[in-house]
Scaffold this motif. Structure first.
Motif, short mmCIF file in Angstrom:
data_model
loop_
_atom_site.label_atom_id
_atom_site.label_comp_id
_atom_site.label_asym_id
_atom_site.label_seq_id
_atom_site.Cartn_x
_atom_site.Cartn_y
_atom_site.Cartn_z
N UNK A 179 123.01 32.00 163.65
CA UNK A 179 122.54 30.75 163.14
C UNK A 179 121.59 30.81 161.98
N UNK A 180 120.35 31.72 162.69
CA UNK A 180 119.07 31.77 161.77
C UNK A 180 119.60 32.71 160.84
N UNK A 181 120.44 33.97 160.92
CA UNK A 181 120.43 34.81 159.44
C UNK A 181 121.73 33.92 158.63
N UNK A 182 122.53 33.30 159.28
CA UNK A 182 123.42 32.59 158.39
C UNK A 182 122.91 31.56 157.65
N UNK A 183 121.60 30.62 158.05
CA UNK A 183 121.15 29.56 157.22
C UNK A 183 119.95 29.99 156.47
N UNK A 184 119.46 30.96 156.90
CA UNK A 184 118.23 31.58 155.91
C UNK A 184 118.39 33.04 155.64
N UNK A 185 118.72 33.41 154.15
CA UNK A 185 118.62 34.82 154.02
C UNK A 185 117.22 35.76 154.09
N UNK A 186 116.22 34.82 154.54
CA UNK A 186 114.81 35.43 154.44
C UNK A 186 114.43 35.32 155.81
N UNK A 187 115.41 35.47 156.74
CA UNK A 187 115.07 35.81 158.31
C UNK A 187 115.52 37.02 158.82
N UNK A 188 114.45 37.53 159.46
CA UNK A 188 115.21 39.14 160.40
C UNK A 188 114.86 38.66 161.90
N UNK A 189 115.70 39.13 162.57
CA UNK A 189 115.74 38.43 163.98
C UNK A 189 115.70 40.22 164.84
N UNK A 190 114.80 39.91 165.75
CA UNK A 190 114.99 41.02 167.03
C UNK A 190 115.49 40.28 168.33
N UNK A 191 116.62 40.54 168.80
CA UNK A 191 117.07 40.06 169.90
C UNK A 191 116.59 41.07 170.89
N UNK A 192 115.89 40.36 172.05
CA UNK A 192 115.13 41.46 172.92
C UNK A 192 116.03 41.02 174.32
N UNK A 193 116.20 41.90 175.12
CA UNK A 193 116.85 41.51 176.37
C UNK A 193 115.95 42.72 177.39
N UNK A 194 115.92 42.03 178.52
CA UNK A 194 115.34 42.68 179.61
C UNK A 194 116.27 43.85 180.10
N UNK A 195 117.47 43.81 180.01
CA UNK A 195 118.60 44.80 180.22
C UNK A 195 118.55 45.74 179.26
N UNK A 196 119.12 46.78 179.40
CA UNK A 196 119.56 47.73 178.32
C UNK A 196 120.87 47.54 177.72
N UNK A 197 121.58 46.32 178.24
CA UNK A 197 122.78 45.84 177.73
C UNK A 197 122.84 44.44 177.26
N UNK A 198 123.63 44.22 176.07
CA UNK A 198 123.43 42.90 175.76
C UNK A 198 124.62 42.36 176.41
#
Ligand code: NAP
Length: 470
Positions: free
Chosen positions: A19-38
């Protein structure tokens, strides 16, 4: 650019990033996870034989491969990792999508007896969660009791009843497959404290139990009929009405004498787990150390006027060498974030985190940690969108603060070794290779060491490639 960290890469985290990148072209997202797998519960919760739901991973993958989204695994936030306050210094905004990481407790005597497990422990084991230390669930068990009648209860019941032929094509880890293949469990009781019309499972999932090979589902018409809505289901919502119809058809079917039986029971409230060979009544402390569960004692209930139940003072013991408590998930507090113990969620207003009742600018929540552990995967879409709308409304206040252009060097400087997307792809390759070596398709790596070795293999070969002259 607005730099956002999303903590958690399950469906709610990925939908938030999307949603963040779809709704705003000026957003960059890091998706962090505790596990090495998404993929969170899609990888470690959805049952391995539910290939169609599992294939949702392909949609989540497309999102995580978006040019303005970056997956960073092996990044713990909270205790032992990056504190939320530090994360706020590294990003303009942080969205916590950390789910509900533990199970609810029954709070009855004997709950912790060996042989009694939460469904979450069992699911983690057959899903190859790297934190799953337990084994031996089905060892020596012939009869199992599953407490609860939600979709997780249906999942664990179905996995217990499936044979090796059906489980082998899944990505189940080899040790769990071997154990389940030699399981002697032939009798599974799945037990609800309220009536059939109040069960939480959905009809598609319920029906699957009736389609299992070599297994029959047994329900007792008399017990079903204790529920007034069973006799007249016309006023029930569609799912509950269909559930009742499925149960009615099973009650009417003559027994087939199949080698495995699933008995669906209702109006039985668990009051105690009894150690093997122990039939004495509840009160008083008994020496249970070293003893395994042998039965579950239930109190017969009847419906009250308000959709609840009341006890009758009559008890029934169901023999069980394996007990799986499947009574729902529960959110856990994340150190440095506010938490409402009663609901197991982070207090929020339309996704904005509230600290002492006031909005904490730049901190947000989505998914189960926001609304509690209910709903199907798709429920996370509108939930994530609401949070993202709030975040984007706050943009002008968020960009006022200066943050590093790239948080990754800072995370590394803090002693973390994030697993980036190529590392995850290396894990996927290692799982395909393991599967091929076992004559199966993909087989999940079940422990931290093998996951990190696979991920780091890629990091090392990437470094070597980078060092070669072009
Ligand atoms: P759930 O749907 O909330 O079901 C919990 C069950 O535990 C209910 O039957 C509840 O009975 C019972 N329970 C709670 N406390 C109890 C107690 N003290 N004693 C006896 N029984 C008790 O939870 P879930 O099965 O863990 O599922 C969580 C969410 O994930 C749900 O939204 C579910 O639909 C979703 N999910 C979906 C799928 C799928 O779509 N295939 C698969 C797995 C999970 P009461 O109703 O009486 O409280």
């Amino acid at each position: 650019m607005l730099n956002v960290a999303v903590v958690g890469s399950g469906p709610s985290g990925v939908y938030t990033a999307q949603s963040l990148v779809q709704l705003d072209p000026e957003v960059r997202v890091d998706v962090l996870d505790r596990l090495p797998c998404p993929y969170g519960l899609v990888r470690y919760g959805v049952a391995p034989d539910h290939e169609k739901i599992k294939s949702l991973q392909n949609n989540l993958r497309t999102v995580l491969e978006h040019e303005r989204i970056r997956f960073l695994g092996n990044v713990e936030v909270g205790t032992g990792g990056v504190p939320p306050a530090r994360l706020r210094e590294l990003y303009h905004a942080v969205v916590y999508c950390v789910g509900a990481a533990t199970d609810r407790h029954l709070g009855i005597p004997g709950e912790e007896l060996p042989g009694s497990w939460s469904a979450t422990e069992f699911v983690s084991w057959y899903s190859a969660h790297p934190d799953s230390a337990a084994d031996g669930f089905v060892l020596g068990a012939r009869t199992a009791v599953v407490i609860g009648v939600g979709n997780v209860a249906v999942d664990v019941t179905r996995i217990l009843a499936r044979g090796a032929t059906e489980l082998s094509p899944t990505d189940m880890p080899q040790a769990a497959l071997t154990a389940l293949a030699s399981s002697k469990v032939t009798e599974i009781h799945m037990v609800g404290r309220r009536g059939p019309s109040q069960a939480r499972f959905t009809t598609k999932e319920l029906r699957e139990l009736g389609a299992l090979p070599d297994t029959e589902v047994i329900v007792d018409e008399e017990e079903l009929a204790l529920d007034p809505a069973y006799r007249d289901p016309s006023g029930l919502p569609a799912t509950q009405r269909r559930n009742v119809e499925v149960l009615r058809a099973w009650a009417a079917a003559p027994p087939r004498g199949a080698p495995r039986r699933i008995r669906l029971r209702f109006f039985l409230r668990p009051v105690e787990l009894l150690a093997a060979g122990d039939t004495s009544l509840i009160e008083g402390s008994r020496e249970l150390e070293g003893r395994r569960v042998g039965a579950v004692r239930f109190e017969r209930t009847v419906p009250d006027q308000d959709g609840g139940i009341k006890g009758t003072g009559r008890y029934e013991d169901l023999q069980a060498e394996l007990v799986l408590r499947s009574v729902g998930y529960r959110g856990v507090p994340l150190e440095g974030l506010p938490f409402d113990v009663k609901s197991g969620t982070v207090p929020h207003s339309s996704g904005r985190v509230l600290r002492d009742g006031a909005v904490s600018l730049g901190e947000y929540v989505a998914g189960w940690i926001k609304r509690g552990p209910t709903g199907v995967i798709g429920t996370n879409r509108p939930c994530a969108k609401e949070t993202v709308m709030s975040l984007l409304e706050d943009t002008s206040g968020l960009v006022d603060r200066e943050v590093p252009e790239d948080a990754l060097p800072w995370l590394r400087a803090a002693g973390l070794s994030p697993v980036e997307w190529p590392g995850w792809l290396a894990i996927e390759r290692a799982e395909a290779e393991l599967g091929a070596s076992l004559g199966r398709s993909v087989v999940k790596l079940p422990d931290w060491q093998s996951l990190m070795t696979a991920a780091q293999c890629d990091t090392q070969s990437q470094r070597a490639r980078n060092q070669q002259p072009v």
